[in-house]
Scaffold this motif. Sequence first.
Motif, PDB file in Angstrom:
ATOM      1  N   GLN A  62       0.847  -1.196   0.000  1.00  0.00           N
ATOM      2  CA  GLN A  62       0.000   0.000   0.000  1.00  0.00           C
ATOM      3  C   GLN A  62       0.877   1.238   0.000  1.00  0.00           C
ATOM      4  O   GLN A  62       1.998   1.222   0.499  1.00  0.00           O
ATOM      5  N   VAL A  77      -4.943   6.091   1.099  1.00  0.00           N
ATOM      6  CA  VAL A  77      -4.248   4.812   0.935  1.00  0.00           C
ATOM      7  C   VAL A  77      -4.688   4.153  -0.373  1.00  0.00           C
ATOM      8  O   VAL A  77      -5.884   4.057  -0.657  1.00  0.00           O
ATOM      9  N   TYR A  99      -3.081   1.152   7.229  1.00  0.00           N
ATOM     10  CA  TYR A  99      -2.368   0.189   6.393  1.00  0.00           C
ATOM     11  C   TYR A  99      -2.530  -1.229   6.943  1.00  0.00           C
ATOM     12  O   TYR A  99      -2.433  -1.439   8.156  1.00  0.00           O
ATOM     13  N   ARG A 103       4.303  -1.022   3.079  1.00  0.00           N
ATOM     14  CA  ARG A 103       4.310   0.118   2.155  1.00  0.00           C
ATOM     15  C   ARG A 103       5.051  -0.270   0.883  1.00  0.00           C
ATOM     16  O   ARG A 103       6.067  -0.964   0.938  1.00  0.00           O
TER      17      ARG A 103
END
Length: 105
Positions: A62, A77, A99, A103
């Motif tokens: 994400q 997001v 999240y 990432r």
Amino acid sequence: MSVDRAQETEGIDGGPAGEAAAAVRTYAVAPGVRLNVRSGPGTGYNLVRILPEGVRVPIYCQTPGTTVSGTYGTTNVWDLIDSGEYVSDAYVHTGSDGYVAARCG
């Protein structure tokens, strides 16, 4: 990897983020939503395709992008669901406002 076949391919190594597909969960897209898939994390990116209603998507990673208001709130997001394919997390039922995957980057 086709999103429609995401559950069938769990257990095969080498997802778009370089992670084992077995470690990637799938999540339901909001009911009644045909979801736009973009080439990057924002509404300004090209439309790649439109997901049909009732699908589940994998989230490989994400990243922050354009803020979108959707079925599951307002968020910046974006979820990477396949190589070069992003959807707004505002339409994906993750059970979280933040999240749920690593990432991107």
